[in-house]
Design an enzyme around this catalytic site. Structure first.
Site: not given
Ligand code: PMP
Length: 289
Positions: A50, A149, A182
C-alpha cells in the site's frame, strides 16, 4: 529509541528532517501505520504494497525495493525490541525549494519509528464507542484520493476536531454525495443479521488492511460480506456498527449522533470478529529476528 533514517539507525535526538522537506512544507509524502504482535510484524507485505501504491499515486519514487523497505521495518523493530508495538513508516518528498514543485526535491526521506500506540481506552472495547457524523466531508476521490495514505491528513484532522468538540473521540465522514466514507482514522462496518457491509473504496475510503482481514475472517465465520454504498439511514438502522484500523483493531460503536445503535451495547457479531481478529493477529506475521 533508535530511529531508522535513510538506511541508518540513529538515536532519537539525532533523528531530524530539514525544514525544507516538502513533507513538512506541503504534507507531501506517504506513510503507513503497522503493528507488531508477539514478535511478528502484522501484514507487513500488505502495508509495504500500500505504501508503494500511495507513493506511485503521487509520483514519488521510493529509493528502496519493497523487500528493502520490509527489511528496514523488521530491522527497526529488532533494534528497539518492538515485539508488541506500533510502527510508523514515513516517506517524505525530501528537501526542495520553497515552491510547490515536487521535482525540485532531491531525495525522498525514509523514516521508521518503532513505538507504541493506545488509541482508545480499554474500557471502550467492552462498552463501545459513541461517535458523530460531522460536516467536514471526506476528500473527493479526484482531489486527494482517500486511498492514498498521504502525509496530508488535514481533512481527517478537521473532522476529528469536530468530533472532539462534540464530545466524541471519533467521527463518521460522509463523501460529497452524502454516502458514508469512513471514520477519521478507521474504516466503518454495518452489521445486519449475519450480513456485513462496508463502503467500497470509490466512496472515499482507504482500503484498510484491518478491514480486509476482518472481511476475510467474517466470510470464514459464515457471514455474508459485501462492499455497498451506505447512508446515515443504514448506520442508524443497523443491528451493529464497528470500526477497524491498525491502531484501533476492531472496536464496537454503540451510539451515533446520540442515537443508540441496535441494542445500544456491543453486538455478538462484532465481539466474535474482534476475538477472531485478535487470534489471527497473534498467529501470523513476519518474525522480528
Ligand atoms: N481510514 C483512514 C483514514 C486511516 O487513516 C486508517 C489507518 N489508520 C484506516 C482507515 C484503517 O486502515 P488500516 O486498517 O490499514 O490501518
Amino acid at each position: 529509541m533508535k530511529i531508522y533514517m535513510n538506511g541508518k539507525l540513529v538515536p532519537e535526538r539525532a533523528a531530524k528532517v530539514s525544514v525544507f522537506d516538502h513533507g513538512l512544507l506541503y504534507g507531501d509524502g506517504v506513510f503507513e501505520g503497522i503493528r507488531s504482535y508477539d514478535g511478528r510484524v502484522f501484514m507487513l507485505d500488505e502495508h509495504v504494497d500500500r505504501l508503494f501504491r500511495s507513493a506511485k499515486a503521487i509520483d514519488l519514487k521510493i529509493p528502496l525495493t519493497p523487500q528493502g523497505v520490509a527489511r528496514a521495518v523488521v530491522m527497526t523493530c529488532k533494534a528497539n525490541k518492538t515485539l508488541n508495538g506500533y510502527i510508523r513508516l514515513v516517506v517524505t518528498r525530501g528537501v526542495g525549494t520553497l515552491g510547490l514543485n515536487p521535482y525540485t526535491c532531491s531525495k525522498p526521506q525514509i523514516v521508521i519509528i518503532a513505538g507504541n500506540i493506545q488509541l482508545y481506552p480499554r474500557k471502550l472495547y467492552d462498552d463501545g464507542l459513541s461517535i458523530v457524523t460531522v460536516g467536514t466531508l471526506r476528500n473527493h476521490t479526484e482531489s486527494i484520493n482517500p486511498q492514498i495514505k498521504s502525509l496530508n491528513y488535514l481533512n481527517n484532522v478537521m473532522a476529528k476536531i469536530e468530533a472532539i468538540n462534540a464530545g466524541c473521540m471519533e467521527a463518521v465522514m460522509l463523501n460529497q454525495q452524502g454516502f458514508v466514507a469512513e471514520a477519521t482514522g478507521d474504516n466503518i462496518f454495518v452489521v445486519r443479521g449475519k450480513r456485513l457491509i462496508t463502503p467500497p473504496p470509490w466512496c472515499g475510503t482507504l482500503e484498510g488492511i484491518t478491514r480486509n482481514v476482518v472481511m476475510k475472517l467474517a466470510v470464514e465465520d459464515g457471514c455474508d460480506v459485501s462492499e455497498q454504498v451506505l447512508t446515515r439511514y443504514d448506520l442508524y438502522t443497523a443491528d451493529e456498527v464497528f470500526l477497524t484500523g491498525t491502531a484501533a483493531e476492531v472496536i464496537p460503536v454503540v451510539n451515533i449522533d446520540r442515537r443508540s445503535i441496535g441494542a445500544g451495547v456491543p453486538g455478538l457479531v462484532t465481539r466474535r470478529l474482534a476475538a477472531a481478529f485478535r487470534r489471527f493477529a497473534g498467529s501470523t506475521g513476519t518474525p522480528i529476528v
